[in-house]
Design an enzyme around this catalytic site. Structure first.
Site, short mmCIF file in Angstrom:
data_model
loop_
_atom_site.label_atom_id
_atom_site.label_comp_id
_atom_site.label_asym_id
_atom_site.label_seq_id
_atom_site.Cartn_x
_atom_site.Cartn_y
_atom_site.Cartn_z
N GLY A 1 1.00 -1.70 0.02
CA GLY A 1 0.06 -0.20 0.23
C GLY A 1 1.12 1.09 -0.24
N VAL B 1 17.10 8.79 -1.46
CA VAL B 1 17.97 8.27 -2.03
C VAL B 1 18.20 8.38 -3.25
CG1 VAL B 1 17.35 5.23 -3.04
CG2 VAL B 1 16.59 5.83 -1.18
N ARG C 1 0.81 -4.92 -5.69
CA ARG C 1 1.31 -6.38 -5.18
C ARG C 1 1.53 -6.95 -6.13
NH1 ARG C 1 -2.60 -3.50 -1.52
NH2 ARG C 1 -1.89 -3.09 0.09
N GLY D 1 5.47 -2.18 3.65
CA GLY D 1 5.43 -2.77 5.05
C GLY D 1 6.29 -4.03 4.67
N ASP D 2 5.80 -4.93 5.41
CA ASP D 2 6.50 -6.44 6.35
C ASP D 2 5.96 -7.21 5.14
OD1 ASP D 2 2.99 -6.82 7.00
OD2 ASP D 2 4.38 -7.36 8.85
N SER E 1 6.82 -6.37 2.21
CA SER E 1 7.26 -6.27 0.92
C SER E 1 8.70 -6.51 1.74
CB SER E 1 7.25 -4.89 1.03
OG SER E 1 6.11 -4.86 0.28
N THR F 1 4.61 2.70 5.82
CA THR F 1 2.79 2.27 5.78
C THR F 1 2.21 3.47 6.64
OG1 THR F 1 1.63 0.13 6.44
CG2 THR F 1 3.85 0.49 7.18
N ASP G 1 -0.04 1.86 8.60
CA ASP G 1 -0.91 1.25 10.00
C ASP G 1 0.26 1.27 10.77
OD1 ASP G 1 -2.57 0.44 7.25
OD2 ASP G 1 -1.67 -0.96 7.01
N ASP H 1 2.57 -0.46 11.58
CA ASP H 1 2.58 -1.96 12.49
C ASP H 1 3.64 -2.71 11.77
OD1 ASP H 1 2.37 -2.25 9.44
OD2 ASP H 1 0.63 -3.85 9.80
N ARG I 1 -5.35 -2.10 8.62
CA ARG I 1 -5.79 -3.86 8.33
C ARG I 1 -5.82 -4.46 9.89
NH1 ARG I 1 -0.81 -6.55 4.09
NH2 ARG I 1 -1.80 -4.82 3.01
N ARG J 1 -5.39 7.74 2.76
CA ARG J 1 -3.62 7.24 2.47
C ARG J 1 -3.14 8.13 1.47
NH1 ARG J 1 -4.02 1.22 1.49
NH2 ARG J 1 -3.31 1.98 -0.81
P1 ADP Z 1 2.94 -4.54 2.25
O1 ADP Z 1 4.33 -4.53 2.24
O2 ADP Z 1 2.50 -3.17 2.99
O3 ADP Z 1 2.59 -5.39 4.18
P2 ADP Z 1 2.11 -6.41 0.97
O4 ADP Z 1 1.62 -7.36 2.31
O5 ADP Z 1 0.59 -6.54 0.14
O6 ADP Z 1 2.07 -5.13 1.96
O7 ADP Z 1 2.92 -7.03 0.28
C1 ADP Z 1 3.76 -6.68 -0.78
C2 ADP Z 1 4.31 -7.54 -1.84
O8 ADP Z 1 5.71 -8.31 -1.18
C3 ADP Z 1 3.38 -8.34 -1.59
O9 ADP Z 1 2.78 -8.52 -2.66
C4 ADP Z 1 4.57 -9.79 -2.38
O10 ADP Z 1 4.48 -9.25 -3.63
C5 ADP Z 1 5.09 -9.66 -1.61
N1 ADP Z 1 5.20 -10.57 0.14
C6 ADP Z 1 4.69 -10.12 0.83
N2 ADP Z 1 4.58 -11.56 1.32
C7 ADP Z 1 6.37 -12.12 0.97
C8 ADP Z 1 6.17 -13.02 1.20
N3 ADP Z 1 5.82 -14.07 2.47
N4 ADP Z 1 7.27 -13.56 0.32
C9 ADP Z 1 7.86 -13.05 -0.34
N5 ADP Z 1 7.36 -11.63 -0.76
C10 ADP Z 1 6.22 -11.11 -0.39
O1 F6P Z 2 -1.07 -1.36 5.04
C1 F6P Z 2 -2.11 0.19 4.58
C2 F6P Z 2 -3.74 0.11 4.13
O2 F6P Z 2 -4.19 0.83 3.27
C3 F6P Z 2 -4.31 -0.47 5.28
O3 F6P Z 2 -4.76 -0.11 6.03
C4 F6P Z 2 -5.61 -1.37 4.44
O4 F6P Z 2 -6.12 -2.60 5.57
C5 F6P Z 2 -4.96 -2.07 3.65
O5 F6P Z 2 -4.12 -1.24 3.54
C6 F6P Z 2 -5.75 -1.98 2.12
O6 F6P Z 2 -6.05 -2.14 1.37
P1 F6P Z 2 -6.28 -1.58 -0.84
O7 F6P Z 2 -5.63 -0.46 -1.17
O8 F6P Z 2 -5.54 -3.22 -1.02
O9 F6P Z 2 -7.53 -1.65 -0.37
#
Ligand code: ADP
Ligand code: F6P
Length: 325
Positions: free
Chosen positions: A16, A28, A77, A107-108, A110, A130, A132, A134, A176, A258
């Site tokens: 996100g 960067v 994603r 986020g985590d 990524s 992020t 969040d 979190d 989230r 956001r």
């Molecule tokens: P965020 O980084 O905000 O937590 P996501 O959980 O959607 O968002 O993760 C973003 C991207 O990071 C995913 O679309 C995927 O490409 C990669 N990713 C997420 N989880 C994993 C994982 N367990 N292992 C490897 N890549 C991951």
């Molecule tokens: O991680 C950021 C966030 O905005 C969360 O707060 C929410 O749950 C999620 O992303 C929403 O994701 P999307 O943009 O895919 O609806």
């Protein structure tokens, strides 16, 4: 690849978007330029790395981005990247473009991707972006402050109308599975009730009772902030109205949380973290998360960072409770 001289780096945003990501990218790119590095911007998160969507950037490429929300590199994603073959493809493209080190802002989820890349031999540094807040190893994530300020503005507006109509407003905020946005925004907006996934609650005791008590003490409205991890605000408003007789409305704030120009706090922290990421790569470090601990910018091992647990502040929960009388 570790400890190889770093001449070319890449940067991407993933998951996100969050206000302040542009400030991080800018830091960067400009820190890279300062140290004479070649910097590639990678489009659409890990998708761009897999598909070879890379663009060389210079100090001017990031002009006029500092004040903008969103991310100029776009974000996405990427399911393919969760598979081993996706990571292999990404490493191959990085080699083709001569990338010696990569910086991932997200986020985590990524971060797990960043860890996989580091383990596959591409030195990678992750930076928390992020709304969040979190990320366990970091007190702060880029975008959180802007989001809180947006929520504060919106809830203040809802309060005007709730108060005029003597209504109860049930407002869902993002986060989230975490309740940080709800808790801090709830305190900032004087919510009568804050519901977060980290704390179990009883509807009668923790929702209905404070609303009725607030009314009996002469309050003209009630603001209930609900984290999305709890959800169900429409049904909750209906139930409050049915059981208390107080007219109630539900609002889901949604993606407006956001967007927007990043606050000073987000711009400064994103700038610090962006510069630190480049300097870590130059110092031969990899597999690290740049984070904030005890108010200072520092870095931790990505595996250790992903294992950490972040507690929600009991002190803030108790403060919210005291101030809602
Ligand atoms: P965020 O980084 O905000 O937590 P996501 O959980 O959607 O968002 O993760 C973003 C991207 O990071 C995913 O679309 C995927 O490409 C990669 N990713 C997420 N989880 C994993 C994982 N367990 N292992 C490897 N890549 C991951
Ligand atoms: O991680 C950021 C966030 O905005 C969360 O707060 C929410 O749950 C999620 O992303 C929403 O994701 P999307 O943009 O895919 O609806």
């Amino acid at each position: 690849m570790e400890n190889k001289t770093i001449r070319t780096i890449g940067v991407l945003t993933s998951g996100g978007d969050a206000p302040g990501m542009n400030a991080a990218i800018r830091a960067v790119v400009r820190t890279g330029a300062y140290y004479g590095l070649k910097v590639f911007g990678i489009k659409r998160g890990y998708n761009g790395l897999i598909n070879g969507e890379l663009e060389e950037m210079n100090a001017r490429s990031v002009s006029e981005t500092l004040q903008r929300g969103g991310t100029c590199l776009m974000t996405a994603r990427c399911l393919e990247f969760k598979e081993e073959a996706g990571v292999r493809k990404a490493c191959h493209i990085a080699r083709v473009f001569g990338i010696d080190g990569l910086i991932v802002i997200g986020g985590d989820g990524s971060f797990r991707g960043a860890r996989d890349l580091s383990n596959a031999g591409l030195p990678t540094i992750a930076m928390p972006g992020t709304i969040d807040n979190d990320i366990s190893c970091s007190e702060y994530t880029i975008g959180y402050d802007t989001c809180l300020n947006t929520v504060k503005d919106l809830v203040d507006k809802i309060r005007d109308t709730a108060s005029s109509h003597e209504r109860c407003s049930v407002i869902e905020v993002m986060g989230r599975a975490a309740g940080y946005i709800a808790l801090e925004a709830g305190i900032a907006c004087g919510a009568e009730v804050i519901l977060i996934p980290e704390k179990s609650y009883s509807f009668d005791e923790d929702v209905l009772r404070p609303i009725l008590e607030a009314k009996s003490r002469g309050k003209k409205h009630a603001i209930i902030i609900v984290a999305e991890g709890i959800g169900g605000v429409i049904e909750m408003a209906q139930e409050i109205e049915a059981k208390t007789g107080i007219e109630s409305r539900a609002t889901i704030l949604g993606h407006v949380q956001r967007g927007g120009s990043p606050t000073v706090r987000d711009r400064v922290i994103a700038s610090q973290m962006g510069a630190r990421s480049v300097e870590l790569l130059l110092a031969g470090k990899a597999n690290r998360i740049v984070c904030m601990q005890h108010g200072e910018i520092t870095d931790v091992d990505i595996n250790e960072g992903l294992e950490m647990k972040k507690e929600i502040s009991e002190e803030l929960i108790s403060l919210a409770h005291k101030l809602s009388v």
